[in-house]
Enzyme design. Sequence first.
Site, mmCIF file in Angstrom:
data_model
loop_
_atom_site.group_PDB
_atom_site.id
_atom_site.type_symbol
_atom_site.label_atom_id
_atom_site.label_comp_id
_atom_site.label_asym_id
_atom_site.label_seq_id
_atom_site.Cartn_x
_atom_site.Cartn_y
_atom_site.Cartn_z
ATOM 1 N N GLU A 68 24.766 36.542 34.294
ATOM 2 C CA GLU A 68 24.245 35.244 33.846
ATOM 3 C C GLU A 68 25.224 34.121 34.190
ATOM 4 O O GLU A 68 24.810 33.038 34.602
ATOM 5 C CB GLU A 68 23.970 35.252 32.337
ATOM 6 C CG GLU A 68 22.977 36.303 31.864
ATOM 7 C CD GLU A 68 21.543 36.044 32.291
ATOM 8 O OE1 GLU A 68 21.269 35.018 32.916
ATOM 9 O OE2 GLU A 68 20.682 36.902 31.993
ATOM 10 N N ASP A 104 14.981 43.811 39.788
ATOM 11 C CA ASP A 104 14.389 42.666 40.505
ATOM 12 C C ASP A 104 15.273 41.930 41.522
ATOM 13 O O ASP A 104 15.071 42.003 42.743
ATOM 14 C CB ASP A 104 13.789 41.659 39.500
ATOM 15 C CG ASP A 104 14.702 41.332 38.309
ATOM 16 O OD1 ASP A 104 15.879 41.699 38.357
ATOM 17 O OD2 ASP A 104 14.225 40.696 37.350
ATOM 18 N N ARG A 132 23.713 31.262 36.678
ATOM 19 C CA ARG A 132 23.461 29.958 36.038
ATOM 20 C C ARG A 132 24.618 28.989 36.253
ATOM 21 O O ARG A 132 24.408 27.869 36.716
ATOM 22 C CB ARG A 132 23.208 30.149 34.540
ATOM 23 C CG ARG A 132 22.013 31.045 34.286
ATOM 24 C CD ARG A 132 21.674 31.128 32.811
ATOM 25 N NE ARG A 132 20.775 32.246 32.568
ATOM 26 C CZ ARG A 132 19.803 32.246 31.683
ATOM 27 N NH1 ARG A 132 19.580 31.193 30.939
ATOM 28 N NH2 ARG A 132 19.041 33.309 31.510
ATOM 29 N N GLU A 171 8.739 33.002 36.762
ATOM 30 C CA GLU A 171 8.440 33.825 37.950
ATOM 31 C C GLU A 171 7.045 33.622 38.539
ATOM 32 O O GLU A 171 6.871 33.640 39.775
ATOM 33 C CB GLU A 171 8.651 35.322 37.635
ATOM 34 C CG GLU A 171 10.102 35.727 37.406
ATOM 35 C CD GLU A 171 10.633 35.337 36.027
ATOM 36 O OE1 GLU A 171 9.812 34.992 35.145
ATOM 37 O OE2 GLU A 171 11.867 35.359 35.834
#
Length: 523
Positions: A154, A294, A158, A426
């Site tokens: 993360e 993913d 980010r 998404e």
Amino acid sequence: MRVIRARLIGRCFFAFCLLIISYCGAMLCLFDTQAISDSIFFASLLSRRGTVIVQGGDDADPDVRIKREHVKSMMKHAWNGYVQYAWGANELCPISRKPHNDSIYGSARLGATIVDSLDTLFIMGMMDEFDAARDWVENDMNLDEANVELSLFEVNIRLVGGLLAAFALTGDNLFRQRAEEVAKRMLPAFDNVTSIPNGRINLSAKTSSGGWPVLAEWGTLSLEFNYLSDVTGSGVYRSHIRRIYETTINLMVNMDGLYPVNIRMRKNKTKYDVDDTRIHWNNFDKYTLGAAGDSFYEYLLKSWLQSGKTDDKSLALYLQAVNGVFKKLVRTSKKSNLTFLVEIEYEREQTVMGHLTCFAGGLFALGGKTLGLERHVELGAALTSTCHQSYVRTPTKLGPETFEFTDDLEAEADKNGAKYYILRPEVIESYFILWRLTHDPRYRLWGWEAVEAIEKHCRIPTGGYSGLRNVDSAKPDHDDVQQSFFLAETLKYLYLLFSDDSLIALDQWVFNTEAHPLPIKGV
Ligand code: DMJ
């Protein structure tokens, strides 16, 4: 006499040249040579990419322009709520009107919404808001205060991704310096012979812990780290990525190009040893394009794109993986012929798809268009259509976190399933990519449906947007969290969906998995 004069002139000229050279040398020492090379780099970036458009991009159609203005007003509403009630905290609780500092950020006050929003604010031309965000990054972002364990994944997608995109769009060195500052503190996590990092880091203590992260975590670093090496001149970031892909992944067994989400490696005291007998897993693991898998697959294609199509190893891994998807994961529903992806867990098929998996529609279409593989584009379009069904089959017209395919259900949440919608991007991300690639009007239509549903069910009048606990309940059951990715991704993709193709053009930029655009090399 003439000879003497000529010699004298020659000597004077020589002395003059020496004087100029030493003056320049002294000036170079005085000036920040790094800053000089930066400005040369950025100038060359701009001149090579003469038509690069990072603001503006109005569509010719007035109706589309109105829709885009509306999306911008949503960003203003989301941002204002955060500024008013949670400035400097990570996220906003829009209903209780207070900061939200839990979940993935722990108690660290990292201004996650500010950093995640920088590029969206800039692209939308919200310059007063952007300037305030920049000021915060310059004066208030304090990594020494982040004395908690954070997810390396993360932090990378980010914070590092957000700062790097802000640098790429503006050329402002502050953002590059801050990105490097964060990344340097992540490096202890990579201190083993495989370079596969520990999953958790403490930015203040500069320590790491947590053991092996899942596939999507260690496989979602290459875009940011390769770009960091490009713009800082430090090879350390790229070398970790090389070691992960060229050494480690070659030793891994895969199932038709698909990788299990967990790796098992024997630990030798404090270091990990790599040899082909030690990296292994059993086949009873999980294979998925959804959570935990993913963005590993996403970064294979995008690393190749980012490299200016020179990173052939990433492309080869990507193509093997998509073949594996076709062979092992693609299914069609019985009643409505909807295309969906299964997950394989403990050798058993799970006919469930996550909202997270819906990014795959855009990914396969992007890869297919770039490589001239129509079958990939068709799969991407079919999956996106299924994800759209997961939205329109609910009373709120917003999709659940997971949806099933059984004899009775098609793209719907099971009664005990995960029915929440946390403002995720998404599905809209895939609408945007497919719109850019096909110009099929359905994608703008579907995007606008999502805007209307978000406005109706998630907008909080006092500022900000909230997720929903149950998309099947027409009566709003808010979760009281405005996720930072709503501003970074959902609203940015919607804005770009209603913009001209030239704004953040897909052949000039590649989006990291948090929708932060990074430049493609050599265009
Ligand atoms: C984002 O942080 C990123 O898109 C990540 O890859 C997956 N989860 C969220 C949004 O749903």
